[in-house]
Design an enzyme around this catalytic site. Structure first.
Site, PDB file in Angstrom:
ATOM      1  N   CYS A 139      26.025  -6.107  68.995  1.00 16.24           N
ATOM      2  CA  CYS A 139      26.117  -7.640  68.433  1.00 16.24           C
ATOM      3  C   CYS A 139      25.958  -7.378  67.212  1.00 16.24           C
ATOM      4  O   CYS A 139      25.098  -6.738  66.644  1.00 16.24           O
ATOM      5  CB  CYS A 139      25.275  -8.602  69.188  1.00 16.24           C
ATOM      6  SG  CYS A 139      24.942  -9.917  68.182  1.00 16.24           S
ATOM      7  N   CYS A 188      32.274  -9.809  65.270  1.00 15.19           N
ATOM      8  CA  CYS A 188      31.300 -10.528  66.386  1.00 15.19           C
ATOM      9  C   CYS A 188      31.955  -9.739  67.626  1.00 15.19           C
ATOM     10  O   CYS A 188      33.064  -9.843  67.813  1.00 15.19           O
ATOM     11  CB  CYS A 188      31.672 -11.818  66.609  1.00 15.19           C
ATOM     12  SG  CYS A 188      31.108 -12.379  68.097  1.00 15.19           S
TER      13      CYS A 188
HETATM   14  N1  DGL Z   1      27.231 -11.922  66.408  1.00 14.30           N
HETATM   15  C1  DGL Z   1      27.786 -11.964  67.809  1.00 14.30           C
HETATM   16  C2  DGL Z   1      28.241 -10.773  68.363  1.00 14.30           C
HETATM   17  O1  DGL Z   1      28.392  -9.698  67.687  1.00 14.30           O
HETATM   18  C3  DGL Z   1      27.230 -12.967  68.756  1.00 14.30           C
HETATM   19  C4  DGL Z   1      25.958 -13.735  68.754  1.00 14.30           C
HETATM   20  C5  DGL Z   1      26.164 -15.125  69.549  1.00 14.30           C
HETATM   21  O2  DGL Z   1      25.573 -14.958  70.586  1.00 14.30           O
HETATM   22  O3  DGL Z   1      26.773 -16.020  68.806  1.00 14.30           O
HETATM   23  O4  DGL Z   1      28.198 -10.494  69.693  1.00 14.30           O
END
Ligand code: DGL
Length: 266
Positions: A187, A73
């Site tokens: 993301c 993430c």
């Molecule tokens: N998958 C997450 C990232 O790489 C974020 C998604 C969210 O906003 O929860 O930033």
């Protein structure tokens, strides 16, 4: 004996990294932590999110004693990697915007970073640009709804294409006859929308998904560590799922994972 790795994200976006881990390191035992109680991270105030993730992962590290933790993430990695490394004597592999890779590959000198609204406001991101892309024209785009659209797609629900088009539109810039030629998917949810993004893009660009490089880095880190086995209720290549909301894995979790593993993420 396989090595145990915690993979952490707010939802199913981390599956874009899991698919690469499975392809490159098939013997790794994955415990997948979806912090669905806190989804989306992109809406959180910075200090509250930092404390929340550091505390939560501290508990999971004590419980699972992993060989390594993959913060799959960008929103979390750009905020808490330093804190986690200072607190725990295990390896952390982060996911941060692939700005260096984009700077090396752009031909037009214009690229965009598509991320959650908080990731594009972070000093971590500004520092990457200053360090690796000082000569590039970088457009930072904070997307409000894309992570939820990716969760829709993984769950087999239809994606709102008008919302998708509107979210990515600011990524496409023209300057002195040059055009954006790369969009960094900063993301982990976004690779699951990349083929649809290409359909609504005003002109062709490369959508950069760094998940392969993250799995390679995990391989390097694990190469330097000992083995440890783990049990759990396996779903495909994932040894155990944890949802922080306390809910059970959805009944169609294998379908979601299969879809994630089969989908073209470009
Ligand atoms: N998958 C997450 C990232 O790489 C974020 C998604 C969210 O906003 O929860 O930033």
């Amino acid at each position: 004996m396989s090595r145990r790795v915690l993979v952490f994200d707010s939802g199913f976006g981390g599956f874009s990294v899991v698919r690469e881990i499975v392809a490159q390191l098939p013997d790794v035992e994955i415990v997948y932590i979806a912090d669905d109680a806190a989804f989306p991270f992109g809406d959180w105030e910075e200090e509250a999110l930092r404390t929340h993730i550091v505390d939560l992962l501290g508990d999971f590290i004590a419980r699972y004693r992993p060989d390594a933790v993959v913060i799959a993430c960008n929103t979390a990695s750009t905020l808490v990697l330093a804190d986690l490394r200072a607190r725990h004597a295990i390896s952390f592999v982060g996911t941060v915007p692939a700005i260096k890779m984009a700077a090396e590959r752009t031909k037009s000198g214009l690229f965009s970073v598509l991320a959650t609204p908080v990731t594009v406001r972070r000093d971590y991101t500004f520092d990457l640009i200053a360090q690796f892309a000082p000569a590039a024209k970088v457009t930072l785009v904070g997307a409000v709804h894309l992570a939820a659209l990716a969760e829709d797609r993984l769950a087999g629900r239809p994606v709102d294409m008008d919302a998708l088009r509107a979210e990515i539109a600011p990524c496409f810039a023209e300057r002195d006859g040059a055009r954006t030629d790369i969009v960094v998917l900063a993301c982990t949810h976004y690779p699951f929308l990349a083929d649809l993004m290409a359909e609504v893009a005003p002109w062709p660009v490369a959508f950069l998904n760094p998940a392969g490089a993250i799995a390679r880095q995990l391989g390097v880190v694990l190469g330097a560590h000992g083995d440890d086995g783990c049990g759990g209720s396996a779903v495909g290549p994932i040894a155990e799922f944890v949802f922080t909301s306390g809910r059970q894995a959805p009944p169609d979790i294998s379908g979601i994972l299969d879809r994630a593993l089969a989908m073209s993420t470009r």
